[in-house]
Design an enzyme around this catalytic site. Structure first.
Site, short mmCIF file in Angstrom:
data_model
loop_
_atom_site.label_atom_id
_atom_site.label_comp_id
_atom_site.label_asym_id
_atom_site.label_seq_id
_atom_site.Cartn_x
_atom_site.Cartn_y
_atom_site.Cartn_z
N ASP A 67 43.23 50.25 50.08
CA ASP A 67 43.02 48.84 49.80
C ASP A 67 41.91 48.23 50.65
OD1 ASP A 67 44.53 49.16 52.11
OD2 ASP A 67 46.30 48.17 51.34
N ASN A 136 58.05 43.57 54.00
CA ASN A 136 58.62 43.22 52.69
C ASN A 136 58.66 44.43 51.75
OD1 ASN A 136 55.96 43.60 52.05
ND2 ASN A 136 55.55 41.50 51.39
N GLU A 143 52.51 44.12 46.53
CA GLU A 143 53.50 43.20 47.07
C GLU A 143 54.74 43.15 46.15
OE1 GLU A 143 53.11 42.28 50.02
OE2 GLU A 143 51.60 40.72 50.32
#
Ligand code: F6R
Length: 241
Positions: A67, A136, A143
């Site tokens: 990324d 998370n 995400e």
């Protein structure tokens, strides 16, 4: 999924470096899927030492990173391309033309994403994908969301990710709000996946990855569907599982 527990971060890093080094020794033309962040720094340091000692040869290795922040390039020391050059690429004998990261300064991100997936596929996927994990449960910058996203794509970073990553910036306002990330296709087509996580703050994410339902709300849970995943954790994390 295999869980391996080591005493501390340094031992986790040593194990990860040994696995990656073996991959490169067995296949000098390996395609390595690489990550940024704090988790792999110790691993990269060991790989650098071995390369500089003449024990490892990256001259034919190809790399594909997960990324990049949207809007950042190598001129910014917070960009992931800068991170990779600083911690690894500039210190080993990998060839510049064999290094690949998504371009955070692309003119057309739709085109960039499409080309990045075509590149990964043209390399035959990665031989080994190194991953960290977000609090998370994100992997790459996939995400938590309503569905798993297969292609490389632009993502809005969650508040918790921006908060966690502000330590690399002078203020939280400087943290980019978007990134371009390899999607689940690029990650899951890797032949072998190696995830590094240390510290008790990551325990919840690792527990859900190992034992929770497979859900895009915990992106790393998709790894349960891959046949060769090794998760390396330190004792502190393991004690909180
Ligand atoms: C980095 C990446 C992220 C990180 C994750 C953990 O390329 O894709 O998923 O691996 O945010 O970051 P650290 O290791 O800094 O805790």
């Amino acid at each position: 999924m295999r869980l391996e527990v080591y005493k501390n971060y340094d031992e986790v890093s040593l194990r990860a470096a040994n696995i990656i080094a073996s991959q490169v020794i067995v296949n000098p033309k390996s395609v390595l899927g690489l990550a940024t962040g704090s988790s792999p720094i110790g691993t990269y340091n060991i790989l650098v030492q071995r390369c500089q000692a003449g024990q490892l040869d990256f001259s034919q290795v190809r790399s594909v990173n997960l990324d990049e922040y949207k809007g950042l390039g190598i001129e910014s020391d917070q960009s992931y391309v800068w991170f990779m050059h600083h911690h690894l690429f500039d210190k080993i004998n990998i060839k510049a033309e064999n290094i690949h990261l998504p371009n955070g300064k692309a003119q057309d991100f739709h085109e960039e994403a499409k080309n990045y997936d075509a590149l990964i596929d043209s390399l035959g996927g990665t031989d080994i994908q190194l991953l960290g994990i977000g609090h998370n449960g994100h992997i790459g910058f996939n995400e938590p969301s309503e569905e798993f996203i297969a292609p490389t794509h632009v993502v809005d970073l969650q508040e918790s990710t921006i908060e966690a990553n502000k330590r690399f910036f002078t203020s939280i306002d400087e943290v980019p709000k978007q990134a371009i990330t390899m999607g689940m296709h690029g990650i899951m087509t890797s032949k072998k996946i190696l995830l590094i996580a240390t510290g008790k703050a990551k325990a919840d994410a690792v527990r859900k990855t190992l034992n929770g339902s497979v859900t895009p709300k915990v992106p790393a849970s998709i790894l349960q569907l891959h046949r060769d995943v090794t998760i390396l954790v330190d004792q502190e994390l393991a004690d909180n599982l």
